[in-house]
Design a protein around this motif. Structure first.
Motif, PDB file in Angstrom:
ATOM      1  N   TYR A  21      20.261  11.741  38.366  1.00 40.90           N
ATOM      2  CA  TYR A  21      19.102  11.023  38.374  1.00 40.90           C
ATOM      3  C   TYR A  21      19.559   9.706  37.574  1.00 40.90           C
ATOM      4  CZ  TYR A  21      15.735  14.396  40.005  1.00 40.90           C
ATOM      5  OH  TYR A  21      15.034  15.182  40.765  1.00 40.90           O
TER       6      TYR A  21
ATOM      7  N   ALA B 112      18.880  16.571  39.705  1.00 39.75           N
ATOM      8  CA  ALA B 112      18.211  15.968  38.379  1.00 39.75           C
ATOM      9  C   ALA B 112      19.611  15.777  37.418  1.00 39.75           C
ATOM     10  CB  ALA B 112      17.797  17.293  37.479  1.00 39.75           C
TER      11      ALA B 112
ATOM     12  N   ALA C 236       9.466   6.458  36.053  1.00 39.15           N
ATOM     13  CA  ALA C 236      10.418   7.399  35.621  1.00 39.15           C
ATOM     14  C   ALA C 236      10.702   7.957  36.815  1.00 39.15           C
ATOM     15  CB  ALA C 236       9.993   8.088  34.435  1.00 39.15           C
ATOM     16  N   ASN C 237      12.111   8.311  36.841  1.00 39.62           N
ATOM     17  CA  ASN C 237      12.657   9.346  38.045  1.00 39.62           C
ATOM     18  C   ASN C 237      12.327   8.853  39.321  1.00 39.62           C
ATOM     19  OD1 ASN C 237      13.683  10.871  36.078  1.00 39.62           O
ATOM     20  ND2 ASN C 237      12.092  12.609  36.029  1.00 39.62           N
TER      21      ASN C 237
HETATM   22  C1  NAG Z   1      12.571  13.144  34.969  1.00 33.30           C
HETATM   23  O1  NAG Z   1      13.629  14.000  35.577  1.00 33.30           O
HETATM   24  C2  NAG Z   1      14.173  14.868  34.411  1.00 33.30           C
HETATM   25  C3  NAG Z   1      15.263  15.958  35.046  1.00 33.30           C
HETATM   26  O2  NAG Z   1      14.422  16.717  36.151  1.00 33.30           O
HETATM   27  C4  NAG Z   1      13.197  15.558  33.402  1.00 33.30           C
HETATM   28  O3  NAG Z   1      13.640  16.318  32.677  1.00 33.30           O
HETATM   29  C5  NAG Z   1      11.974  14.731  33.193  1.00 33.30           C
HETATM   30  O4  NAG Z   1      10.974  15.095  32.245  1.00 33.30           O
HETATM   31  C6  NAG Z   1      11.683  13.700  34.152  1.00 33.30           C
HETATM   32  N1  NAG Z   1      10.615  12.654  33.647  1.00 33.30           N
HETATM   33  C7  NAG Z   1       9.710  12.380  33.956  1.00 33.30           C
HETATM   34  C8  NAG Z   1       8.916  11.186  33.288  1.00 33.30           C
HETATM   35  O5  NAG Z   1       8.825  13.005  34.992  1.00 33.30           O
END
Ligand code: NAG
Ligand code: NAG
Ligand code: NAG
Ligand code: NAG
Ligand code: NAG
Ligand code: NAG
Length: 195
Positions: A88, A85, A97-98
């Motif tokens: 990312y 993370a 996202a992600n």
């Molecule tokens: C993306 O990853 C981050 C780090 O793990 C997390 O805090 C965030 O909620 C994630 N966003 C989504 C939209 O899943």
């Protein structure tokens, strides 16, 4: 008024040959045909039908009289497949996202012969079939790029970094260096598939 709005919405939909919000984009259709499935932008294809590389061909009566490269990317790789993370935000963005990208195919030295693109050298990255690890639908985008005379692929492509079908080097792949070198895609197409 309503007719006008609907007509322009339909026209915009019909023109997009790359997924909304993805980079780089193209409005020109690239012909992509697997033995059992011809790709229509955004339409799901049975994973059983995409196991070998498709035939790529010109559509729209465009004259392709140069030399070209074909690239295919998965735009839905979970960031967690690639890094932790904390990193990312360094990844090349995917569609959601992600998520990030993965290179599925990079072939150069393509010219049109008898109505389809034919290569004159080995691929820089051999075609690998869609097989998402997370068993969800991923978006696979195919791009046609110009290959100007004298174009030299980046060192990491020439030295075989991307050749192995399973190499981690294919993750987090950016098209930015390609676009900087040769310009935006000449044509594109994309499909969804799962496994
Ligand atoms: C993306 O990853 C981050 C780090 O793990 C997390 O805090 C965030 O909620 C994630 N966003 C989504 C939209 O899943
Ligand atoms: C195409 O479909 C036929 C009939 O379903 C099947 O037998 C064949 O294996 C398929 N070929 C490919 C390349 O997907
Ligand atoms: C992903 O690729 C970008 C652009 O090439 C690079 O700056 C970044 O360090 C890479 N991130 C990881 C985790 O490999
Ligand atoms: C084109 O072919 C030449 C000669 O085989 C090779 O050196 C070059 O890397 C190829 N270019 C691409 C983009 O595949
Ligand atoms: C075209 O690419 C394929 C797959 O990489 C390869 O097997 C074939 O030898 C290439 N054709 C030429 C003429 O190099
Ligand atoms: C992928 O999309 C197709 C077509 O919409 C659907 O039939 C299939 O169930 C989806 N697969 C997954 C794993 O959600």
């Amino acid at each position: 008024m309503h007719y006008l709005t609907l007509a322009s919405a339909l026209a915009a939909t019909a023109l997009a040959q790359t997924p909304a919000g993805s980079y780089p984009s193209s409005n020109k259709n690239l012909g992509v045909a697997y033995p059992n499935a011809t790709v229509t932008p955004g339409v799901w294809v049975n994973p059983d039908y995409v196991t070998t590389q498709p035939t790529i061909y010109p559509t729209h009566y465009h004259l392709y009289d140069g030399t070209y490269m074909i690239l295919m990317l998965d735009l839905n790789i979970p960031d967690s497949d690639v890094t932790t993370a904390a990193y990312y935000n360094t990844l090349v963005p995917g569609l959601a996202a992600n998520t990030t990208t993965r290179l599925h195919w990079w072939g150069g030295n393509y010219t049109v012969q008898n109505g389809h693109f034919v290569n004159a050298s080995d691929a820089l990255a051999e075609y690998t079939a869609p097989r998402p690890r997370d068993a969800t639908n991923h978006t696979y985008t195919l791009y046609l790029f110009d290959q100007p005379e004298g174009y030299v692929p980046p060192e990491e492509a020439l030295d075989g970094t991307y050749y192995s079908e399973t190499t981690d080097a294919r993750f987090n792949f950016t098209l930015e260096t390609v676009v900087k070198a040769v310009g935006g895609p000449v044509a594109a197409n994309y499909f969804l598939s799962d496994a």
